[in-house]
Design a protein around this motif. Structure first.
Motif, PDB file in Angstrom:
ATOM      1  N   GLY A 308       0.789  -1.219   0.000  1.00  0.00           N
ATOM      2  CA  GLY A 308       0.000   0.000   0.000  1.00  0.00           C
ATOM      3  C   GLY A 308       0.822   1.269   0.000  1.00  0.00           C
ATOM      4  N   GLN A 309       2.139   1.163   0.235  1.00  0.00           N
ATOM      5  CA  GLN A 309       3.001   2.337   0.244  1.00  0.00           C
ATOM      6  C   GLN A 309       3.653   2.534  -1.122  1.00  0.00           C
ATOM      7  N   SER A 310       3.781   3.788  -1.526  1.00  0.00           N
ATOM      8  CA  SER A 310       4.510   4.133  -2.741  1.00  0.00           C
ATOM      9  C   SER A 310       5.918   4.565  -2.356  1.00  0.00           C
ATOM     10  N   VAL A 311       6.911   3.885  -2.894  1.00  0.00           N
ATOM     11  CA  VAL A 311       8.300   4.131  -2.511  1.00  0.00           C
ATOM     12  C   VAL A 311       9.192   4.057  -3.746  1.00  0.00           C
ATOM     13  N   THR A 312      10.432   4.454  -3.558  1.00  0.00           N
ATOM     14  CA  THR A 312      11.479   4.257  -4.557  1.00  0.00           C
ATOM     15  C   THR A 312      12.537   3.351  -3.958  1.00  0.00           C
ATOM     16  N   LEU A 313      12.814   2.255  -4.626  1.00  0.00           N
ATOM     17  CA  LEU A 313      13.809   1.293  -4.147  1.00  0.00           C
ATOM     18  C   LEU A 313      15.102   1.451  -4.937  1.00  0.00           C
ATOM     19  N   THR A 314      16.220   1.420  -4.231  1.00  0.00           N
ATOM     20  CA  THR A 314      17.508   1.341  -4.910  1.00  0.00           C
ATOM     21  C   THR A 314      18.099  -0.036  -4.642  1.00  0.00           C
ATOM     22  N   LEU A 315      18.866  -0.525  -5.603  1.00  0.00           N
ATOM     23  CA  LEU A 315      19.425  -1.866  -5.518  1.00  0.00           C
ATOM     24  C   LEU A 315      20.932  -1.811  -5.350  1.00  0.00           C
ATOM     25  N   ALA A 316      21.474  -2.878  -4.769  1.00  0.00           N
ATOM     26  CA  ALA A 316      22.912  -2.928  -4.507  1.00  0.00           C
ATOM     27  C   ALA A 316      23.715  -3.134  -5.784  1.00  0.00           C
ATOM     28  N   ASP A 317      23.079  -3.655  -6.835  1.00  0.00           N
ATOM     29  CA  ASP A 317      23.789  -3.971  -8.074  1.00  0.00           C
ATOM     30  C   ASP A 317      23.223  -3.170  -9.238  1.00  0.00           C
ATOM     31  N   GLU A 318      24.059  -2.950 -10.244  1.00  0.00           N
ATOM     32  CA  GLU A 318      23.613  -2.306 -11.475  1.00  0.00           C
ATOM     33  C   GLU A 318      22.953  -3.364 -12.353  1.00  0.00           C
ATOM     34  N   VAL A 319      21.640  -3.435 -12.294  1.00  0.00           N
ATOM     35  CA  VAL A 319      20.903  -4.422 -13.078  1.00  0.00           C
ATOM     36  C   VAL A 319      19.904  -3.695 -13.975  1.00  0.00           C
ATOM     37  N   ASP A 320      19.580  -4.319 -15.072  1.00  0.00           N
ATOM     38  CA  ASP A 320      18.630  -3.737 -16.018  1.00  0.00           C
ATOM     39  C   ASP A 320      17.216  -3.913 -15.486  1.00  0.00           C
ATOM     40  N   CYS A 321      16.512  -2.813 -15.311  1.00  0.00           N
ATOM     41  CA  CYS A 321      15.144  -2.845 -14.800  1.00  0.00           C
ATOM     42  C   CYS A 321      14.409  -1.642 -15.363  1.00  0.00           C
ATOM     43  N   SER A 322      13.178  -1.835 -15.807  1.00  0.00           N
ATOM     44  CA  SER A 322      12.427  -0.744 -16.419  1.00  0.00           C
ATOM     45  C   SER A 322      10.954  -0.860 -16.061  1.00  0.00           C
ATOM     46  N   ARG A 323      10.166   0.111 -16.527  1.00  0.00           N
ATOM     47  CA  ARG A 323       8.729   0.096 -16.265  1.00  0.00           C
ATOM     48  C   ARG A 323       8.120  -1.211 -16.772  1.00  0.00           C
ATOM     49  N   GLY A 324       7.246  -1.798 -15.953  1.00  0.00           N
ATOM     50  CA  GLY A 324       6.613  -3.062 -16.303  1.00  0.00           C
ATOM     51  C   GLY A 324       7.272  -4.251 -15.644  1.00  0.00           C
ATOM     52  N   ASP A 325       8.553  -4.116 -15.250  1.00  0.00           N
ATOM     53  CA  ASP A 325       9.196  -5.200 -14.511  1.00  0.00           C
ATOM     54  C   ASP A 325       8.611  -5.276 -13.109  1.00  0.00           C
ATOM     55  N   VAL A 326       8.815  -6.407 -12.453  1.00  0.00           N
ATOM     56  CA  VAL A 326       8.323  -6.607 -11.093  1.00  0.00           C
ATOM     57  C   VAL A 326       9.500  -6.966 -10.198  1.00  0.00           C
ATOM     58  N   ILE A 327       9.643  -6.226  -9.106  1.00  0.00           N
ATOM     59  CA  ILE A 327      10.649  -6.539  -8.096  1.00  0.00           C
ATOM     60  C   ILE A 327       9.959  -7.374  -7.029  1.00  0.00           C
ATOM     61  N   ALA A 328      10.494  -8.567  -6.756  1.00  0.00           N
ATOM     62  CA  ALA A 328       9.805  -9.512  -5.880  1.00  0.00           C
ATOM     63  C   ALA A 328      10.797 -10.183  -4.936  1.00  0.00           C
ATOM     64  N   ALA A 329      10.245 -10.804  -3.898  1.00  0.00           N
ATOM     65  CA  ALA A 329      11.069 -11.570  -2.956  1.00  0.00           C
ATOM     66  C   ALA A 329      11.821 -12.652  -3.721  1.00  0.00           C
ATOM     67  N   ALA A 330      13.135 -12.737  -3.514  1.00  0.00           N
ATOM     68  CA  ALA A 330      13.958 -13.673  -4.283  1.00  0.00           C
ATOM     69  C   ALA A 330      13.564 -15.119  -4.031  1.00  0.00           C
ATOM     70  N   ALA A 331      13.135 -15.425  -2.818  1.00  0.00           N
ATOM     71  CA  ALA A 331      12.830 -16.820  -2.478  1.00  0.00           C
ATOM     72  C   ALA A 331      11.438 -17.249  -2.929  1.00  0.00           C
ATOM     73  N   ALA A 332      10.556 -16.276  -3.222  1.00  0.00           N
ATOM     74  CA  ALA A 332       9.186 -16.628  -3.611  1.00  0.00           C
ATOM     75  C   ALA A 332       8.706 -15.681  -4.700  1.00  0.00           C
ATOM     76  N   PRO A 333       9.304 -15.764  -5.892  1.00  0.00           N
ATOM     77  CA  PRO A 333       8.920 -14.838  -6.962  1.00  0.00           C
ATOM     78  C   PRO A 333       7.632 -15.270  -7.648  1.00  0.00           C
ATOM     79  N   PRO A 334       6.940 -14.344  -8.318  1.00  0.00           N
ATOM     80  CA  PRO A 334       5.785 -14.722  -9.146  1.00  0.00           C
ATOM     81  C   PRO A 334       6.274 -15.420 -10.414  1.00  0.00           C
ATOM     82  N   GLN A 335       5.332 -15.846 -11.247  1.00  0.00           N
ATOM     83  CA  GLN A 335       5.666 -16.571 -12.466  1.00  0.00           C
ATOM     84  C   GLN A 335       5.625 -15.627 -13.672  1.00  0.00           C
ATOM     85  N   ALA A 336       6.158 -16.121 -14.775  1.00  0.00           N
ATOM     86  CA  ALA A 336       6.082 -15.392 -16.041  1.00  0.00           C
ATOM     87  C   ALA A 336       5.714 -16.386 -17.129  1.00  0.00           C
TER      88      ALA A 336
END
Length: 643
Positions: A308-336
């Motif tokens: 429910g919160q709107s935030v901006t997340l920064t990541l420890a690594d330089e990875v490719d990520c853009s609008r439409g991608d989903v950032i999820a828990a590494a141990a329980a990600p959604p499907q594609a």
């Protein structure tokens, strides 16, 4: 103490009281609910009564309302409460609700946002909009009419979308003399229907929005009813608003925040779960992993953020990520996946065309999707699964759909995680009009989506075209029957062959003798006809050929679909433009005559539409140009592409 000091002290006490009231009001829980049901069940009147009884009407509004009520001739009281909600002039004039009207009110215990949804069948799509964010639905039934088809439809849709708290408000009890037997029969009828669609629990109550019975206070007119009043139930119903917080973390990326070279964050609304700096995350659909470095907000960094919160997340690594991608828990990600089964609620006046390409929006993802013919349509009265070739306005069906690239998703209704509205619910948008035509809920990915993979080829398409010493292209000739498409395409094919170019002609009639012999001429079959031809043309272009096609291809959406299959610049749309009168005059096959006589149905230009190209690469007016000259113009265009 002076009079001035006393005045200051009084003002300070008043300010403290106001601050305390505002603080108490700010921390009240919020309940979103909708009122729905059939036409003239009293939805607007009920909401107007709730606003009136909760003292949410200003004096000038009340005066205007009394004047409007006298103008429309309200009998038996000074106020027509429905006029509080029916804000559109057209609604007031017709006495019906057309749009979804949202209203805010509060009591000492809770804040409320209520959506008054239309009862007319043609506005069912508006009801779906209102229900999509609701925690509770008030299903109104006119005590004189009982359970109607629209009552069932709205109940089914509310349950389908995931509204788990239902109130069955049997309204207008004053018009049936507060008869308990009438009330009991309606509740029993509705209970039988509710059981058939899986509604485990609902709260019935006899009310009168017009007279105020059992709205805010218990009515002496229903001594046989011992349940809560409507407002008491709304104030106390327990809505599990923390359910999404217990789910694994998911945040669809809304946009990439890059104010300067030293900062790169990913902004979005957290759909589920919690997140903290140091948490391992996975980015989908790429599958790359990283960890959360910071949680950034306008008010500073957070130690934790929740659903429910709107935030901006920064990541420890330089990875490719853009609008439409989903950032999820590494141990329980959604499907594609790119193929799904889904329930679809059709909202457009025009029927669904299986095979047509639509925009599909799910969370922040937008992809191209094609819906196949429905597996079945659901009869909301009997819950029977009916055979269907398409879906009409307000129809509910189950169908498979495919997307042009993997979609990050979760089943809308998950037995383990509950409802996944953000990553399980989608809308379909017409590519030409940008109108929303359907809402859908994903069931699961098709197994074929996991078992079918792209096979890497050692010989690239560029090598194949180089061997032929030409630039591949698809020249798409479109126009009315008899416009001259096949004649011109045949001439172009001959001219290219004489120039040692490798070309192939796909003609509409010839293709229907083989590849598309199973298709008729309905709008849906025409869509599938062009889809198949487009796929064949793409494969031929991949082999380095210049592909010529001669098809009426009456719909812009399908021509645009084929264009998107090709590489940039390889699709050349040629409009063979002729008047209907000239096309009929050239009708050597006698098709127009049969269509005019009613012997040939769904004939383009007569009883089926032709959508002319808006901006074709080439437009040929056959009244001002011979077929040979038209062929030369197309050949010159192709040669220019090679320079």
């Amino acid at each position: 103490m002076t009079r001035q000091d006393s005045s200051y002290q009084t003002d300070a006490l008043i300010a403290e009281d106001i601050d305390a009231y505002l603080a108490q009001h700010q921390h009240k829980s919020l309940l979103r609910f909708i009122t729905c049901g059939s036409v003239d069940d009293g939805k607007s009147t009920l909401i107007g009564r709730l606003l009136y009884d909760s003292k949410m009407i200003f004096e000038d509004q009340l005066a205007a309302l009394e004047a409007d009520s006298r103008r429309v001739g309200t009998q038996g009281q000074n106020i027509d409460f429905a006029l509080l909600v029916d804000g559109l002039a057209a609604e007031r004039e017709q006495g019906i609700t057309i749009d979804v009207a949202y209203r805010f009110f509060s009591t000492e215990k809770r804040k409320f946002i209520v959506a008054d949804t239309p009862g007319h069948e043609q506005y069912t799509r508006n009801m779906v909009t209102g229900a999509s964010t609701a925690d509770l639905a008030v299903i109104l039934i006119d005590a004189r009419k009982g359970v109607l088809t629209q009552t069932r439809r709205h109940s089914y849709l509310a349950h389908l979308i995931g509204v788990r708290h239902l109130v069955l408000a049997v309204n207008k009890m004053d018009l049936v003399g507060y008869d308990q037997a009438t009330y009991d029969a309606i509740v029993a009828d509705y209970r039988a229907f509710a059981d058939s669609i899986g509604i485990a629990r609902f709260v019935p109550m006899p009310i009168s929005g017009f007279m105020g019975d059992n709205i805010t206070t218990r009515s002496a007119n229903t001594p046989w009813y011992d349940g809560p009043t409507l407002i008491a139930h709304l104030e106390t119903v327990e809505v599990d608003q923390d359910a999404t917080a217990a789910q694994p973390f998911r945040m669809p990326v809304q946009w990439v925040n890059r104010p300067n070279l030293d900062f790169r964050g990913f902004a979005g609304l957290i759909a589920a779960g919690t997140v903290k700096p140091g948490d391992p995350v996975r980015l989908l659909p790429s599958g790359k992993t990283s960890t959360i470095a910071r949680i950034v907000t306008m008010d500073g960094d957070l130690e934790q953020a929740v659903a429910g919160q709107s935030v901006t997340l920064t990541l420890a690594d330089e990875v490719d990520c853009s609008r439409g991608d989903v950032i999820a828990a590494a141990a329980a990600p959604p499907q594609a996946a790119d193929q799904f089964e889904a329930t679809i609620v059709w909202m457009a006046e025009e029927a669904m065309l299986p095979g047509r390409s639509y925009w599909l929006k799910l969370a922040t993802q937008t992809v191209t999707a094609q819906v196949q013919a429905p597996k079945y349509q659901i009869n909301v009265n009997s819950m029977e699964k009916l055979a269907a070739k398409t879906l009409e306005l307000n129809a509910i069906g189950v169908a498979n759909l495919s997307t042009d690239k993997p979609l990050v998703y979760e089943p809308y209704a998950d037995d383990r995680a509950g409802l996944n509205k953000t990553l399980g619910g989608f809308i379909l948008i017409d590519k030409i009009t940008n109108a929303t035509v359907a809402a859908g809920m994903i069931h699961f990915a098709l197994r074929r989506a996991e078992n079918v993979h792209w096979q890497a080829m050692d010989v690239a398409r560029e090598r194949r075209s180089a061997l032929k010493n030409q630039k591949p292209a698809v020249v798409w000739l479109t126009g009315l029957s008899g416009a001259g498409k096949s004649t011109i395409a045949n001439l172009v094919d001959r001219k290219l062959t004489r120039m040692n170019r490798h070309s192939f002609l796909l003609d509409g009639d010839n293709v229907r003798h083989g590849l598309n012999r199973d298709l008729g001429f309905t709008d849906a079959d025409r869509v599938e006809n062009i889809r198949r031809v487009g796929e064949v043309a793409r494969l031929m272009a991949d082999s380095g050929l210049i592909v010529l096609t001669a098809f009426i291809s009456p719909f812009r959406a399908e021509r645009e679909m084929v264009r998107k299959m090709m590489a940039d610049g390889e699709f050349i749309e040629v409009h063979i433009d002729t008047t209907l009168a000239d096309a009929e005059a050239r009708d050597v096959k006698g098709l127009y005559a049969k269509a005019r006589a009613g012997q040939l149905k769904n004939f383009t230009g007569i009883d089926s539409p032709y959508e002319a190209p808006a901006t074709p690469e080439i437009r040929i007016d056959t009244s001002a140009m011979t077929a040979d000259a038209a062929a030369d113009l197309i050949v010159e265009h192709l040669l220019a592409l090679e320079r």
